[in-house]
Scaffold this motif. Sequence first.
Motif, short mmCIF file in Angstrom:
data_model
loop_
_atom_site.label_atom_id
_atom_site.label_comp_id
_atom_site.label_asym_id
_atom_site.label_seq_id
_atom_site.Cartn_x
_atom_site.Cartn_y
_atom_site.Cartn_z
N ILE A 181 0.71 -1.18 0.08
CA ILE A 181 0.12 0.01 -0.10
C ILE A 181 0.89 1.33 -0.11
O ILE A 181 0.73 2.33 -0.56
N ARG A 182 1.87 1.26 0.73
CA ARG A 182 2.65 2.50 1.06
C ARG A 182 3.46 2.53 -0.49
O ARG A 182 3.79 3.62 -0.93
N ARG A 183 4.00 1.51 -0.94
CA ARG A 183 4.93 1.60 -2.07
C ARG A 183 4.15 2.02 -3.24
O ARG A 183 4.70 2.78 -4.04
N GLY A 184 2.99 1.83 -3.30
CA GLY A 184 2.15 2.36 -4.65
C GLY A 184 1.42 3.49 -4.16
O GLY A 184 0.75 4.25 -5.16
N GLY A 185 1.52 3.90 -3.08
CA GLY A 185 0.71 5.06 -2.47
C GLY A 185 -0.78 5.14 -2.64
O GLY A 185 -1.47 5.88 -3.09
N HIS A 186 -1.24 3.74 -2.38
CA HIS A 186 -2.61 3.79 -2.55
C HIS A 186 -3.41 3.95 -1.60
O HIS A 186 -3.01 3.87 -0.25
N ASP A 187 -4.74 4.37 -1.66
CA ASP A 187 -5.69 4.60 -0.41
C ASP A 187 -6.32 3.11 -0.08
O ASP A 187 -6.74 2.26 -0.82
N PRO A 188 -5.88 2.90 1.21
CA PRO A 188 -6.40 1.31 1.68
C PRO A 188 -7.80 1.14 1.83
O PRO A 188 -8.38 0.16 1.71
N GLY A 189 -8.52 2.25 1.66
CA GLY A 189 -9.86 2.18 1.66
C GLY A 189 -10.63 1.96 0.35
O GLY A 189 -11.82 1.38 0.40
N VAL A 190 -9.85 1.67 -0.87
CA VAL A 190 -10.32 0.94 -1.87
C VAL A 190 -10.22 -0.39 -2.08
O VAL A 190 -10.80 -1.08 -2.92
#
Length: 567
Positions: A427-436
């Motif tokens: 999640i951090r590596r891709g800069g993703h929003d965990p809520g998705v």
Amino acid sequence: MPQELGAGKPARVLLVQDDPRATMMISEMLRAVWSAGLIISQAHSVADATQELLDHGATCVLLDLAGDPAPVASVQQLSGAAPHTPIIVLVERDDEDFGVEAVRSGAQDVLVKSELTAAALGRAARLAIERKRSEAALALQALHDPLTALPNRALFLDRLRVALDRSRRTGVPVVVMFLDVDGFKAINDTHGHSAGDLVLTVLAGRFGRLLRPMDTVARFGGDEFTFLFEGLESEQEAALVAQRISESARQPLAIGDSQMSIAVSIGVAIVGDPEAALEETVRRADTAMYRAKELGGARFELFGEPAIHTPVAGPDLEPALRQALDRCELRVHYQPRVSLAGHTGLVGFEALVRWDHPERGLMEPDQFMALAEDTGLIIPIGDWVLEQALDQVAQFRESRPEVTVSVNLSPRQLHDAGLLDRLTAAIRRGGHDPGVLCLEVPETAVAADPEVAARQLAALNELGIQLAIDDFGTGRASTRDLQRMPVHILKIDRTLVSRLQDGTADTDGIGAAVQLGHALGLCVVAEGVETDAQLAALRDLGCDGAQGYLFSRPMPEEGVHSLLGTR
């Protein structure tokens, strides 16, 4: 002759005789020794007698072979029509060689008419009937389980052999199921072997009441049962039958002062190969049952046949699967999920892995994921699917900002100590929003070990991702267990949804699931929706969301981009 030969009912003697005088004489002899309750019927030919036996049966057959051009064939024909009915042959003269041949062909005795007396006829009939009953009792004992009275292993295999032969002629698949009682040793250890015997006896009765007359359930040995079905039209129908068997076992059972719910693991083998070997058929069902055990028990698993699926495993499949990631052979397809409540329409996708095998083509998850689970390959494959899904949903949200993506977690992934760290890093590596992201955990994994499941799900919940209980209705998680799980979505299994065919099936099961989910504050989603009638029933029941072939089959990422671009 004592009246009990009729076993409490009028004794029916079939006389195969076309001479009126001989018929009258033999009838008078019978009435002289049979005090009451005697019915004498007459057939003028072996063909008529065969039909009479098929229509009404008989306590005993008296076959007069005078003038019969093929006496042995006549005995064989009548014996084949009623194998449990004693046959006494009447002949004009004593012929020991013929007598031996007649007995070998199915007769119990041979009497010479010129030497016949009422006493001799009565004695011969009495002995023939009792001998036949003794043979039937011995055959029952040899081919049936003494505890449950179900067919035993030998009789089951014999019926399976006949079913496979018939399948080779008709092309109709044969379905074999192998069932094992979960935790049976613990029942014996805790409550005693008498309680274990009671469980097996009760289950045998329940299973027998579920089946059609042409189906077979057998006690294969110990706490194992096997089932044989012909004429099931699809995998879905076989899954529905397995689900009903599981549900019947789960009904409360009284042992002493306590109530017990019995869980079972079932393996299903659908035999579409006309040359399938007997032992291989049973082994496949047994293998699928052990897979169900390894996935937590209290569930059923399907072993695919070549005519329906590519084989699940083989000596060459495991090394090929180990190289599939490195060779970029895995694909992720996405199936849309729609909302049925409030704002209707597309709300997300479920990520489903496929294997683009260089020789076998595009393989479905049920053709290789069990192997991945067994070998531990599910861990790297699962991590790859998670990263792919996170990367893709970020692109999907450029066209539709509200969509989310769901990814399945297997039991082994759920219990993997490194899952949380790897997911956090992705999640951090891709800069993703965990809520998705929504992680779907099968109900059986929750029911198998609620303590571990609750701890792991709580840790995942801390990341801010959504959580779902998947395949609800296939496991046996209690309401108390579900209350402890920090989940947001309850997904009703497709086997329950399939019962809504044409809107005529009982909706109580899904209605109860929807009510339970809402009582727990969960969004309830139905899987496997294929018809408008099912969709209408789900709306009426208050289901919040749905996915299935009615809306779309799983599609590659290019298909999703096309879908989002045209909606």
